[in-house]
Design a protein around this motif. Structure first.
Motif, short mmCIF file in Angstrom:
data_model
loop_
_atom_site.label_atom_id
_atom_site.label_comp_id
_atom_site.label_asym_id
_atom_site.label_seq_id
_atom_site.Cartn_x
_atom_site.Cartn_y
_atom_site.Cartn_z
N GLU A 222 0.83 -1.21 0.00
CA GLU A 222 0.00 0.00 0.00
C GLU A 222 0.86 1.26 0.00
O GLU A 222 0.56 2.23 -0.71
CB GLU A 222 -0.92 0.00 1.21
CG GLU A 222 -1.89 1.17 1.24
CD GLU A 222 -2.86 1.09 2.42
OE1 GLU A 222 -3.58 2.08 2.66
OE2 GLU A 222 -2.89 0.05 3.10
N ALA A 223 1.95 1.23 0.78
CA ALA A 223 2.85 2.39 0.82
C ALA A 223 3.53 2.60 -0.53
O ALA A 223 3.74 3.74 -0.96
CB ALA A 223 3.90 2.19 1.91
N HIS B 197 2.27 1.83 -3.51
CA HIS B 197 1.28 2.43 -4.40
C HIS B 197 1.13 3.93 -4.12
O HIS B 197 1.09 4.75 -5.04
CB HIS B 197 -0.07 1.74 -4.23
CG HIS B 197 -0.13 0.38 -4.88
ND1 HIS B 197 0.24 -0.75 -4.22
CD2 HIS B 197 -0.53 -0.01 -6.12
CE1 HIS B 197 0.07 -1.80 -5.01
NE2 HIS B 197 -0.39 -1.37 -6.18
N ASP B 198 1.04 4.29 -2.84
CA ASP B 198 0.87 5.69 -2.47
C ASP B 198 2.08 6.52 -2.91
O ASP B 198 1.94 7.66 -3.39
CB ASP B 198 0.68 5.83 -0.96
CG ASP B 198 -0.68 5.34 -0.51
OD1 ASP B 198 -1.58 5.17 -1.37
OD2 ASP B 198 -0.85 5.10 0.70
N ALA B 199 3.29 5.96 -2.75
CA ALA B 199 4.49 6.70 -3.12
C ALA B 199 4.52 6.98 -4.62
O ALA B 199 4.92 8.07 -5.04
CB ALA B 199 5.74 5.90 -2.70
N ARG C 119 1.91 7.27 -6.66
CA ARG C 119 0.89 8.28 -6.97
C ARG C 119 1.34 9.68 -6.53
O ARG C 119 1.08 10.67 -7.21
CB ARG C 119 -0.43 7.91 -6.30
CG ARG C 119 -1.07 6.64 -6.84
CD ARG C 119 -2.48 6.48 -6.29
NE ARG C 119 -3.07 5.21 -6.70
CZ ARG C 119 -3.09 4.11 -5.96
NH1 ARG C 119 -2.55 4.13 -4.74
NH2 ARG C 119 -3.64 3.00 -6.41
N ARG C 120 2.00 9.77 -5.39
CA ARG C 120 2.35 11.07 -4.84
C ARG C 120 3.58 11.69 -5.51
O ARG C 120 3.67 12.92 -5.61
CB ARG C 120 2.62 10.96 -3.34
CG ARG C 120 1.37 10.61 -2.53
CD ARG C 120 1.71 10.42 -1.06
NE ARG C 120 2.29 11.64 -0.49
CZ ARG C 120 2.80 11.70 0.74
NH1 ARG C 120 2.82 10.61 1.50
NH2 ARG C 120 3.29 12.84 1.18
N TRP D 297 -1.25 8.41 -12.67
CA TRP D 297 -1.17 9.58 -11.80
C TRP D 297 -1.20 10.83 -12.66
O TRP D 297 -1.04 10.78 -13.88
CB TRP D 297 0.09 9.55 -10.94
CG TRP D 297 1.34 9.18 -11.69
CD1 TRP D 297 1.88 7.95 -11.85
CD2 TRP D 297 2.20 10.07 -12.42
NE1 TRP D 297 3.01 7.99 -12.62
CE2 TRP D 297 3.24 9.28 -12.97
CE3 TRP D 297 2.19 11.44 -12.64
CZ2 TRP D 297 4.25 9.83 -13.75
CZ3 TRP D 297 3.20 11.99 -13.41
CH2 TRP D 297 4.22 11.19 -13.95
#
Length: 348
Positions: free
Chosen positions: A249-250, A252-254, A256-257, A286
């Protein structure tokens, strides 16, 4: 009547720094042994630097062999001062400078005996010196060897021909000798990581998308992508290094961000090479609605070698080829860059 001993030829003596380089230890270690264990030069003129004769160096070589076999330094020094039992201390003729030690493919390691060696094969002398220092847990010498290799050869050659072979030799020995070599591997890894982190990145142009580098969940081996991170920084490529065992999950978030131009996923073993996770990362989009994009996915590490390929993913085969793929050299003015293989041609 006592016979006078002829003076040593100054040309046959070496400085402390030269002796340390020859033995694969730091000058600090040599001076410490001299101070603590009285194993310094037999003769030294007032007001002069230490000059080590062939006989002095032979005593230090014997002490190095003994300490590498696990003998306490004080006991090793006593034996070296007296000479090995049943074996005289080697002495070279005073008129001739000491010969360089012959190349060794097997490095003495703690514990002695037939199994107490590191299989290095044919490597650079700098790699042998680094490995000797690591086996003796001589942290100052390890740091000195790494700094010298980086300064003389540059990051890519130092990694491929000095650091990585030493790490592989320690890893192979650890795998066959149980827990006896864990401390050597940890010391060497920590110092290599520190040396890589001290390499200053070159400023990148504004708004340049970064390269994201991370290990998959459960993967703790980070040094290869630390080397790639440092090498990209030297070329002015911005990076985001997330290190070991990044949760899915981290990760994926990284992505996108940060909106990276490329994502490098490292897997040392087949058990951590999660192809489903890699496919999901490759599919992440993204950016602004209506202008969304995705990152190039590059798989690194031997864990990806077995099993089916991941669609739309490239492979990195080594540090040098990874740089050619991610950050090719800037063509000269009026020229054009050489055409190289496309994505997917390399593995790491």
């Amino acid at each position: 009547m006592r016979t006078a001993v002829p003076p040593q030829d100054p040309s046959a003596a070496l400085s402390t720094g030269a002796v340390a380089r020859r033995l694969g230890v730091s000058p600090t270690t040599v001076r410490s042994w001299e101070r603590r264990y009285a194993i310094g030069p037999a003769h030294r003129e007032d007001g002069r630097h230490r000059r080590w004769t062939p006989q002095d160096i032979a005593r230090l070589e014997l002490m190095c062999r003994l300490t590498a076999q696990g003998v306490p330094p004080a006991e090793a020094a006593r034996t070296a001062r007296a000479g090995a039992p049943g074996r005289p201390v080697r002495t070279a003729p005073a008129a001739d400078p000491p010969a360089a030690p012959p190349p060794r493919t097997l490095l003495p390691a703690p514990g002695g005996g037939p199994g107490g060696v590191l299989p290095l094969g044919t490597v650079r002398p700098e790699c042998r010196g680094l490995s000797r220092a690591a086996v003796r847990l001589d942290a100052p010498a390890v740091a000195d060897r790494l700094e010298a290799a980086l300064a003389e050869h540059g990051l890519v050659t130092a990694w491929e021909e000095v650091m990585a072979p030493a790490l592989h030799a320690v890893g192979r020995k650890w795998a066959t000798a149980g827990e006896r070599y864990v401390e050597v591997e940890h010391l060497l890894s920590w110092h290599i990581s520190g040396a890589l982190h001290r390499i200053r990145p070159r400023p990148a142009p504004p708004r340049t998308p970064p390269v994201l580098l991370a290990c998959l969940p459960g993967e703790q081996h980070t040094l290869p992508i630390e080397a790639l991170t440092a090498a990209l920084g030297e070329r002015g490529v911005p990076t985001r290094m997330f290190g070991a065992a990044v949760p899915a999950e981290a990760l994926h978030d990284a992505v996108r961000r940060t909106g990276p131009r490329a994502v490098v996923l490292w897997a040392q073993s087949r058990t951590t090479a999660d192809r489903a996770l890699a496919r999901s990362v490759a599919g992440i989009e993204w950016g602004l609605r209506g202008a969304r994009t995705h990152s190039a996915l590059l798989l690194a590490g031997p864990g990806w070698d077995a099993g089916p390929a991941v669609p739309h993913a490239g492979r990195l085969l080594g540090l040098r080829s990874a740089l050619e793929l991610i950050a090719p050299p800037v063509p000269p003015p009026g020229g054009s860059a050489a055409t190289g293989p496309g994505p997917g041609a390399y593995g790491f």
